[in-house]
Write an enzyme that holds these catalytic residues in place. Structure first.
Site, PDB file in Angstrom:
ATOM      1  N   GLY A  11       0.890  -1.149   0.153  1.00 39.16           N
ATOM      2  CA  GLY A  11       0.170   0.002  -0.326  1.00 39.16           C
ATOM      3  C   GLY A  11       0.805   1.143  -0.362  1.00 39.16           C
ATOM      4  O   GLY A  11       1.954   1.310   0.960  1.00 39.16           O
ATOM      5  N   LYS A 350      34.364  15.247  21.327  1.00 42.83           N
ATOM      6  CA  LYS A 350      34.088  14.567  19.523  1.00 42.83           C
ATOM      7  C   LYS A 350      35.379  13.505  19.349  1.00 42.83           C
ATOM      8  O   LYS A 350      36.781  14.369  19.153  1.00 42.83           O
ATOM      9  CB  LYS A 350      33.592  16.353  18.632  1.00 42.83           C
ATOM     10  CG  LYS A 350      32.865  15.053  17.179  1.00 42.83           C
ATOM     11  CD  LYS A 350      34.546  14.884  16.055  1.00 42.83           C
ATOM     12  CE  LYS A 350      35.462  15.993  15.834  1.00 42.83           C
ATOM     13  NZ  LYS A 350      36.207  16.047  15.203  1.00 42.83           N
ATOM     14  N   HIS A 362      34.651  21.839  32.826  1.00 42.39           N
ATOM     15  CA  HIS A 362      33.159  22.731  32.447  1.00 42.39           C
ATOM     16  C   HIS A 362      33.971  23.290  31.340  1.00 42.39           C
ATOM     17  O   HIS A 362      35.328  23.599  31.372  1.00 42.39           O
ATOM     18  CB  HIS A 362      32.372  23.292  33.895  1.00 42.39           C
ATOM     19  CG  HIS A 362      33.863  23.891  34.984  1.00 42.39           C
ATOM     20  ND1 HIS A 362      33.676  23.677  36.011  1.00 42.39           N
ATOM     21  CD2 HIS A 362      35.389  23.870  34.825  1.00 42.39           C
ATOM     22  CE1 HIS A 362      34.522  23.767  36.998  1.00 42.39           C
ATOM     23  NE2 HIS A 362      35.434  23.816  35.862  1.00 42.39           N
TER      24      HIS A 362
END
Length: 461
Positions: A11, A350, A362
């Protein structure tokens, strides 16, 4: 008895108003057709055949290792769709389950109960039914005075009395395989839609003296067919509740399960606590004794035991045992946090490995770097890894100290036990036991205040 499955997935789904093929819309991280095929796989069928239509290459790609395929050239009804599977299944002996690919909530248990009932009753066909609070739009189950199934009447073809019936066709059937394909030869399209209905097979079999039955399942919610975005949201909500309840039964605590979104393939260890407004997606694995606070988002990541994640985002990253992060920090792809390391607030990492017991407290960016163990990274440190064309790597040895506000411009190597003074910009390697200072000297101008315009302002006296 051999078992076979036909999944109807041809469908187009025009009511979804989407460029995406209907059965590829996701419910809790998995496409609808994957949910259906996975549930059907649980009954251990000999073969699964998924019926696809034009532009269904993505369906074939997703199910490549789970299903065979049949192609329906034109979408002219469910009967025609099943007939396309004849080449693969037509000569097989056994029972065939037929299910639509846009019903992601069906469970393996329900399919097993249907097969069991079908075999016990010796039926040629068994339809899976349910009692619907509002049956509008569903095919109605029409029975004789003895309760035997006579036929299924679609919404647009029913008379007023038939449309009052609340027992509905869920779109799932179990057939004697060879009798199914023989009956399909006699299905016509003489109806309001001009389509070949699979449901007509029931009346054909009955007229041939075959036994046709119905198994009414207890949970109507499983039968939800997804035809638009509203139903997609309903299916997601139901699936989410099911997923969260399963985790809770396995020893995971949810502070507010209604607002915790967990994908279907996520694994979570016992004694882990998850607060509200948490999103955990993809193939994430979370160990035992973790604590994940509100606002956290974890995607395709591996989290060890005893980890605390405070309002942070973790994507395609790893956190070993007894680590912590946050609040408001971000682990990007290929970030690896080793045992006992601490990642504080407003830190972005990263493609970097943070060694055991190292602290990144921090306001720091660490990219393309390898940090050893027992290192202290001061507030505001930047690992400068990109020159506008290429990215470069930084290595920091064990037991080193990086002062606040430092910038390390890659490629450089900082040896073990090195010390970098605060506010330094480091462009050269730093040796073992060395201290690097790279900043301008301080100059004090005596009595300079009185040369400033502010010195004449009484408010500043």
């Amino acid at each position: 008895m051999e078992k076979y499955v036909v999944v109807l997935a041809a469908g187009k789904g025009t009511r979804m108003k989407s460029k995406l093929y209907k059965v590829l819309h996701k419910v809790c991280g998995k496409t609808m057709v994957e949910h259906v095929v996975d549930a059907a796989s649980g009954i251990n069928p000999t073969k699964i055949v998924t019926v696809v239509g034009t532009g269904a290459g993505e369906v074939e790609k997703i199910l490549a290792n789970k299903s065979d395929f049949a192609f329906q050239e034109k979408q002219v009804g469910t009967g025609d769709a099943v007939m396309t599977a004849k080449e693969a299944l037509g000569d097989k002996e056994g029972a065939t389950l037929v299910v639509t690919g846009d019903t992601p909530l069906f469970t393996t248990d329900t399919f097993n109960e249907l097969f069991k009932y079908h075999a016990e009753k010796g039926n040629a066909a068994t339809v899976l039914t349910a009692e619907a609070p509002n049956p509008f739009g569903y095919g109605r189950i029409i029975r004789d005075n003895q309760g035997n199934v006579l036929r299924i009447v679609e919404q647009k073809d029913g008379n007023p009395d038939e449309l009052k019936v609340k027992e509905i066709n869920t779109g799932v059937f179990c057939f004697d395989n060879q009798k199914l394909f023989e009956a399909l030869k006699h299905v016509d399209n003489d109806n309001a839609q001009g389509e070949y209905y699979l449901t007509d097979v029931l009346e054909i079999l009955r007229n041939n003296g075959e036994r046709v039955g119905a198994y009414k399942m207890p949970d109507f919610s499983e039968s939800l067919g997804v035809n638009d975005r509203v139903a997609l949201a309903q299916a997601t909500k139901t699936m989410q509740r099911r997923i969260n309840e399963a985790h809770m039964r396995d020893g995971v605590s949810f502070i507010d399960p209604d607002t915790a979104y967990i994908d279907a393939d996520v694994k979570i260890g016992n004694d882990t606590v998850i607060e509200g407004n948490v999103v955990i997606k993809g193939n994430t694995e979370i160990g035992s004794d973790c604590y994940i606070t509100n606002g956290s988002r974890i995607v395709d990541s591996k989290i060890g035991n005893g980890v605390t994640i405070t309002s942070s985002t973790i994507e395609e990253a790893e956190m070993d045992d007894n680590t912590d992060i946050g609040p408001n920090s971000h682990l990007r792809p290929k970030a690896i946090i080793r045992k006992g390391a601490h990642i504080g607030n407003f830190v972005e990492i990263k493609k970097a490995e943070i060694g055991e017991n190292t602290k990144v407290g921090h306001l720091t960016y660490v990219g393309d770097a390898t940090l050893g163990k027992d290192i202290n990274i001061g507030c505001g440190t930047i690992f400068s890894n990109y020159d506008g064309v290429k990215k470069f790597h930084t290595n920091v040895g064990d037991h080193s100290f990086i002062g606040a506000g430092s910038t390390l411009i890659a490629p450089i190597n900082v040896a073990d036990h090195a010390f970098i003074a605060a506010d330094s910009t480091i462009t050269k390697d730093v040796g073992k036991y060395d201290m690097a200072i790279a900043r301008g000297r301080q100059t004090n101008k005596e009595d300079y205040w009185h040369k400033l315009p502010l010195s004449k302002d009484k408010d500043w006296e």
